[in-house]
Design a protein around this motif. Structure first.
Motif, PDB file in Angstrom:
ATOM      1  N   ALA A 257       0.837  -1.207   0.000  1.00  0.00           N
ATOM      2  CA  ALA A 257       0.000   0.000   0.000  1.00  0.00           C
ATOM      3  C   ALA A 257       0.871   1.256   0.000  1.00  0.00           C
ATOM      4  CB  ALA A 257      -0.936  -0.014   1.213  1.00  0.00           C
ATOM      5  N   LEU A 258       1.982   1.192   0.728  1.00  0.00           N
ATOM      6  CA  LEU A 258       2.899   2.341   0.779  1.00  0.00           C
ATOM      7  C   LEU A 258       3.524   2.592  -0.593  1.00  0.00           C
ATOM      8  CD1 LEU A 258       4.362   4.447   2.621  1.00  0.00           C
ATOM      9  CD2 LEU A 258       6.160   2.719   2.928  1.00  0.00           C
ATOM     10  N   LYS A 259       3.908   1.518  -1.235  1.00  0.00           N
ATOM     11  CA  LYS A 259       4.526   1.641  -2.561  1.00  0.00           C
ATOM     12  C   LYS A 259       3.539   2.257  -3.556  1.00  0.00           C
ATOM     13  CE  LYS A 259       7.203  -1.297  -5.664  1.00  0.00           C
ATOM     14  NZ  LYS A 259       7.840  -2.619  -5.744  1.00  0.00           N
ATOM     15  N   GLN A 260       2.288   1.802  -3.484  1.00  0.00           N
ATOM     16  CA  GLN A 260       1.243   2.361  -4.332  1.00  0.00           C
ATOM     17  C   GLN A 260       1.050   3.850  -4.015  1.00  0.00           C
ATOM     18  OE1 GLN A 260      -0.184   0.940  -6.917  1.00  0.00           O
ATOM     19  NE2 GLN A 260      -1.314   2.855  -7.283  1.00  0.00           N
ATOM     20  N   ALA A 261       1.101   4.191  -2.743  1.00  0.00           N
ATOM     21  CA  ALA A 261       0.942   5.590  -2.341  1.00  0.00           C
ATOM     22  C   ALA A 261       2.073   6.444  -2.920  1.00  0.00           C
ATOM     23  CB  ALA A 261       0.929   5.703  -0.814  1.00  0.00           C
ATOM     24  N   VAL A 262       3.280   5.887  -2.927  1.00  0.00           N
ATOM     25  CA  VAL A 262       4.423   6.635  -3.472  1.00  0.00           C
ATOM     26  C   VAL A 262       4.229   6.865  -4.976  1.00  0.00           C
ATOM     27  CG1 VAL A 262       6.911   6.548  -3.903  1.00  0.00           C
ATOM     28  CG2 VAL A 262       6.020   5.902  -1.657  1.00  0.00           C
ATOM     29  N   ILE A 263       3.688   5.858  -5.658  1.00  0.00           N
ATOM     30  CA  ILE A 263       3.416   6.020  -7.097  1.00  0.00           C
ATOM     31  C   ILE A 263       2.395   7.152  -7.312  1.00  0.00           C
ATOM     32  CG2 ILE A 263       2.328   4.888  -9.091  1.00  0.00           C
ATOM     33  CD1 ILE A 263       3.624   2.230  -8.030  1.00  0.00           C
ATOM     34  N   GLU A 264       1.380   7.181  -6.449  1.00  0.00           N
ATOM     35  CA  GLU A 264       0.353   8.219  -6.584  1.00  0.00           C
ATOM     36  C   GLU A 264       0.905   9.601  -6.234  1.00  0.00           C
ATOM     37  OE1 GLU A 264      -2.985   4.909  -5.378  1.00  0.00           O
ATOM     38  OE2 GLU A 264      -2.850   6.705  -4.128  1.00  0.00           O
ATOM     39  N   LEU A 265       1.744   9.652  -5.200  1.00  0.00           N
ATOM     40  CA  LEU A 265       2.343  10.934  -4.822  1.00  0.00           C
ATOM     41  C   LEU A 265       3.219  11.461  -5.952  1.00  0.00           C
ATOM     42  CD1 LEU A 265       3.311  10.137  -1.122  1.00  0.00           C
ATOM     43  CD2 LEU A 265       1.768  11.988  -1.852  1.00  0.00           C
ATOM     44  N   LYS A 266       3.954  10.552  -6.552  1.00  0.00           N
ATOM     45  CA  LYS A 266       4.841  10.907  -7.649  1.00  0.00           C
ATOM     46  C   LYS A 266       4.048  11.518  -8.801  1.00  0.00           C
ATOM     47  CE  LYS A 266       7.252   8.301 -10.561  1.00  0.00           C
ATOM     48  NZ  LYS A 266       7.811   7.079 -11.103  1.00  0.00           N
ATOM     49  N   ALA A 267       2.865  10.964  -9.050  1.00  0.00           N
ATOM     50  CA  ALA A 267       2.028  11.466 -10.133  1.00  0.00           C
ATOM     51  C   ALA A 267       1.439  12.832  -9.785  1.00  0.00           C
ATOM     52  CB  ALA A 267       0.911  10.470 -10.430  1.00  0.00           C
ATOM     53  N   SER A 268       1.075  13.031  -8.502  1.00  0.00           N
ATOM     54  CA  SER A 268       0.403  14.291  -8.169  1.00  0.00           C
ATOM     55  C   SER A 268       1.376  15.414  -7.802  1.00  0.00           C
ATOM     56  CB  SER A 268      -0.633  14.075  -7.056  1.00  0.00           C
ATOM     57  OG  SER A 268      -0.005  13.618  -5.884  1.00  0.00           O
ATOM     58  N   SER A 270       4.358  16.778  -9.047  1.00  0.00           N
ATOM     59  CA  SER A 270       5.183  16.551 -10.229  1.00  0.00           C
ATOM     60  C   SER A 270       6.615  17.060 -10.116  1.00  0.00           C
ATOM     61  CB  SER A 270       4.492  17.144 -11.451  1.00  0.00           C
ATOM     62  OG  SER A 270       4.337  18.530 -11.225  1.00  0.00           O
ATOM     63  N   GLU A 271       6.869  17.984  -9.206  1.00  0.00           N
ATOM     64  CA  GLU A 271       8.235  18.503  -9.112  1.00  0.00           C
ATOM     65  C   GLU A 271       9.097  17.732  -8.113  1.00  0.00           C
ATOM     66  OE1 GLU A 271       8.330  22.762  -8.498  1.00  0.00           O
ATOM     67  OE2 GLU A 271       6.662  22.949  -9.906  1.00  0.00           O
ATOM     68  N   ALA A 272       8.541  16.678  -7.535  1.00  0.00           N
ATOM     69  CA  ALA A 272       9.291  15.973  -6.497  1.00  0.00           C
ATOM     70  C   ALA A 272       9.942  14.698  -7.024  1.00  0.00           C
ATOM     71  CB  ALA A 272       8.360  15.624  -5.339  1.00  0.00           C
ATOM     72  N   ALA A 273      11.046  14.321  -6.385  1.00  0.00           N
ATOM     73  CA  ALA A 273      11.706  13.041  -6.672  1.00  0.00           C
ATOM     74  C   ALA A 273      11.451  12.104  -5.496  1.00  0.00           C
ATOM     75  CB  ALA A 273      13.196  13.263  -6.857  1.00  0.00           C
ATOM     76  N   PHE A 274      11.010  10.907  -5.797  1.00  0.00           N
ATOM     77  CA  PHE A 274      10.703   9.930  -4.747  1.00  0.00           C
ATOM     78  C   PHE A 274      11.582   8.695  -4.873  1.00  0.00           C
ATOM     79  CE2 PHE A 274       6.789  12.347  -4.796  1.00  0.00           C
ATOM     80  CZ  PHE A 274       6.474  12.427  -3.446  1.00  0.00           C
ATOM     81  N   THR A 275      12.070   8.214  -3.764  1.00  0.00           N
ATOM     82  CA  THR A 275      12.729   6.906  -3.749  1.00  0.00           C
ATOM     83  C   THR A 275      12.049   6.059  -2.677  1.00  0.00           C
ATOM     84  OG1 THR A 275      14.809   8.042  -4.263  1.00  0.00           O
ATOM     85  CG2 THR A 275      14.949   5.701  -3.675  1.00  0.00           C
ATOM     86  N   TYR A 276      11.450   4.970  -3.126  1.00  0.00           N
ATOM     87  CA  TYR A 276      10.842   4.003  -2.204  1.00  0.00           C
ATOM     88  C   TYR A 276      11.941   2.995  -1.866  1.00  0.00           C
ATOM     89  CZ  TYR A 276       7.988  -0.049  -0.794  1.00  0.00           C
ATOM     90  OH  TYR A 276       7.448  -1.128  -0.129  1.00  0.00           O
ATOM     91  N   VAL A 277      12.254   2.880  -0.591  1.00  0.00           N
ATOM     92  CA  VAL A 277      13.421   2.103  -0.193  1.00  0.00           C
ATOM     93  C   VAL A 277      12.986   0.841   0.560  1.00  0.00           C
ATOM     94  CG1 VAL A 277      15.647   2.204   0.981  1.00  0.00           C
ATOM     95  CG2 VAL A 277      14.656   4.293   0.037  1.00  0.00           C
ATOM     96  N   ASP A 278      13.340  -0.299   0.000  1.00  0.00           N
ATOM     97  CA  ASP A 278      12.860  -1.577   0.516  1.00  0.00           C
ATOM     98  C   ASP A 278      13.753  -2.099   1.649  1.00  0.00           C
ATOM     99  OD1 ASP A 278      11.666  -4.015   0.879  1.00  0.00           O
ATOM    100  OD2 ASP A 278      12.306  -4.851  -1.048  1.00  0.00           O
ATOM    101  N   VAL A 279      13.628  -1.488   2.822  1.00  0.00           N
ATOM    102  CA  VAL A 279      14.412  -1.985   3.964  1.00  0.00           C
ATOM    103  C   VAL A 279      13.871  -3.334   4.452  1.00  0.00           C
ATOM    104  CG1 VAL A 279      15.263   0.264   4.761  1.00  0.00           C
ATOM    105  CG2 VAL A 279      13.128  -0.621   5.681  1.00  0.00           C
ATOM    106  N   TYR A 280      12.612  -3.621   4.123  1.00  0.00           N
ATOM    107  CA  TYR A 280      12.051  -4.930   4.519  1.00  0.00           C
ATOM    108  C   TYR A 280      12.963  -6.045   4.019  1.00  0.00           C
ATOM    109  CZ  TYR A 280       8.883  -8.887   5.090  1.00  0.00           C
ATOM    110  OH  TYR A 280       8.341 -10.096   5.454  1.00  0.00           O
ATOM    111  N   SER A 281      13.296  -6.007   2.730  1.00  0.00           N
ATOM    112  CA  SER A 281      14.106  -7.084   2.141  1.00  0.00           C
ATOM    113  C   SER A 281      15.483  -7.173   2.779  1.00  0.00           C
ATOM    114  CB  SER A 281      14.242  -6.891   0.637  1.00  0.00           C
ATOM    115  OG  SER A 281      12.979  -7.002   0.046  1.00  0.00           O
ATOM    116  N   ALA A 282      16.073  -6.024   3.075  1.00  0.00           N
ATOM    117  CA  ALA A 282      17.400  -6.023   3.705  1.00  0.00           C
ATOM    118  C   ALA A 282      17.327  -6.656   5.090  1.00  0.00           C
ATOM    119  CB  ALA A 282      17.934  -4.594   3.784  1.00  0.00           C
ATOM    120  N   LYS A 283      16.311  -6.268   5.864  1.00  0.00           N
ATOM    121  CA  LYS A 283      16.164  -6.796   7.226  1.00  0.00           C
ATOM    122  C   LYS A 283      15.823  -8.284   7.191  1.00  0.00           C
ATOM    123  CE  LYS A 283      14.852  -2.389   9.349  1.00  0.00           C
ATOM    124  NZ  LYS A 283      13.752  -1.583   9.932  1.00  0.00           N
TER     125      LYS A 283
END
Ligand code: NAG
Ligand code: NAG
Length: 371
Positions: A257-268, A270-283
């Motif tokens: 859900a967070l990843k989807q939210a980041v995709i939506e934020l990125k679309a709305s 427009s001047e921002a840069a987003f990096t979704y960081v998968d710390v789950y996989s690292a942990k």
């Protein structure tokens, strides 16, 4: 292991970066979160996290629930910035290169219980935003007085050039679980509301000029002693690594859900840069292949007392008890914290944090690029 920086980031890697890539330069970091990135907030507000916290690196307690540095500290080092002062810490702080609004126990969504009742922080993400907003305004008013203020408060344009980092959401999930909500209830009713509040906070920061967002997802809470010890679980509820499957699944649903939210934020935004960081996989990788990565203990806490995980919520890390007038140190740290994943049953060790940081670090130099 699959790339930690999500496909969101990886997809456009080749198309845009090879041509235009320049290293990003961030003059400041503004961080929002919970104990995973608290560098002194809860300690300033409610009392210091005592010894042996800080013992592996700072030599004494340093406001962190850890034996040493957190992922946010490694991020600061890597950006060649000083460690972040906690916004709430009024003694000796220096905010010239950012501020940290995180406090241990913070949820995204405000809870209807006090810290004393539930152990969760009142500084939820909406409050952290209000503090940021205050800081943004007032730091500039005060800085204009000149003198020492110009050296301890950020320059005006730091706010639009800064990296805005987030590591929050774990306490929303655990608070629901501890309140006996089912994993299904949480997934269906709570997660959408929590994520919606997260989006509001990011949107508000954007409205104040924030442009570069670095967003950690949440970790495998089903591998953390304080979560799996809360209620007695059946053997069948654990996976082959000893983690509670349904709780890890809840974390992954939150992350989707967070990843989807980041995709939506990125679309709305427009001047921002987003990096979704998968710390789950690292942990998760660290928990399940601890030995392969040079660690000796995985789920068993380094600092604590007794039980299957060397964790007892009544006898926490650092706890001393008096028996017949004699003080006994019961919440002792292990001999080799640098070989343990879990520090105190709740938080990661510095060694684990370094491992996690190393898995996500490559994205940092590109976090200013829109992709
Ligand atoms: C707190 O209480 C209010 C009013 O009853 C409710 O709407 C809200 O969902 C509660 N918050 C949480 C996190 O349970
Ligand atoms: C605050 O930190 C900056 C950057 O590290 C430094 O240049 C400045 O002298 C510090 N200010 C004080 C009062 O220590």
């Amino acid at each position: 292991m699959k790339s930690i920086i999500s496909s969101l980031f990886a997809l456009s890697l080749l198309s845009s970066f090879t041509i235009t890539a320049h290293q990003c330069h961030f003059p400041a970091i503004f961080n929002f979160g919970d104990s995973n990135s608290d560098t002194g907030g809860l300690s300033a507000a409610f009392g210091q996290a005592g010894p042996p916290h800080g013992s592996s690196f700072f030599g004494s307690p340093a406001g962190r629930y850890c034996d040493g540095r957190l992922v946010i500290d490694f991020i600061a080092e890597s950006l060649e910035l000083p460690y972040l002062s906690a916004f709430l810490d009024s003694v000796g702080s220096n905010f010239s290169h950012g501020a940290n609004f995180a406090t241990a126990g913070s949820p995204i969504r405000a809870l209807n219980s006090t810290l004393r009742q539930s152990g969760f922080s009142p500084f939820s993400l909406d409050v952290q935003f209000v503090q940021f907003s205050n800081f943004h305004d007032r730091s500039q008013t005060v800085r204009s007085r000149g003198g020492i203020y110009t050296t301890i408060l950020p320059e005006a344009d730091s706010f639009s050039k800064a990296l805005y980092t987030f590591d929050i959401g774990q306490n929303d999930l655990t608070a629901g679980y501890f309140a006996k909500k089912t994993v299904e209830q949480l997934e269906t009713y709570d997660v959408p509301e929590i994520i919606s509040q997260f989006k509001t906070a990011v949107t508000n920061i954007y409205a104040q000029g924030g442009r570069y967002f670095w967003i950690h997802n949440t970790g495998p809470i089903g591998c953390l002693p304080y979560v799996i010890e809360w209620f007695p679980l059946q053997a069948s509820e654990f996976d082959s690594h000893g983690c509670a499957s349904s709780l890890n699944q809840l974390a992954q649903r939150f992350n989707n859900a967070l990843k989807q939210a980041v995709i939506e934020l990125k679309a709305s935004l427009s001047e921002a840069a987003f990096t979704y960081v998968d710390v789950y996989s690292a942990k998760h990788e660290l928990f399940v292949h601890a030995q392969g990565h040079g660690f000796k203990r995985s789920l068993v806490s380094c600092c604590g007392h007794g039980g299957k995980y060397n964790y007892n919520k009544h006898i926490g890390c650092g706890k001393k008890v008096v028996v017949k007038g004699k003080e006994i140190y019961v919440g002792k740290p292990c001999d080799e914290p640098n070989k343990a994943v879990v520090w105190d049953g709740v938080h990661f060790t510095q060694a684990a944090n370094k491992f996690i940081f190393d898995k996500i670090a490559t994205g940092l130099s590109m976090a200013c690029h829109r992709h």
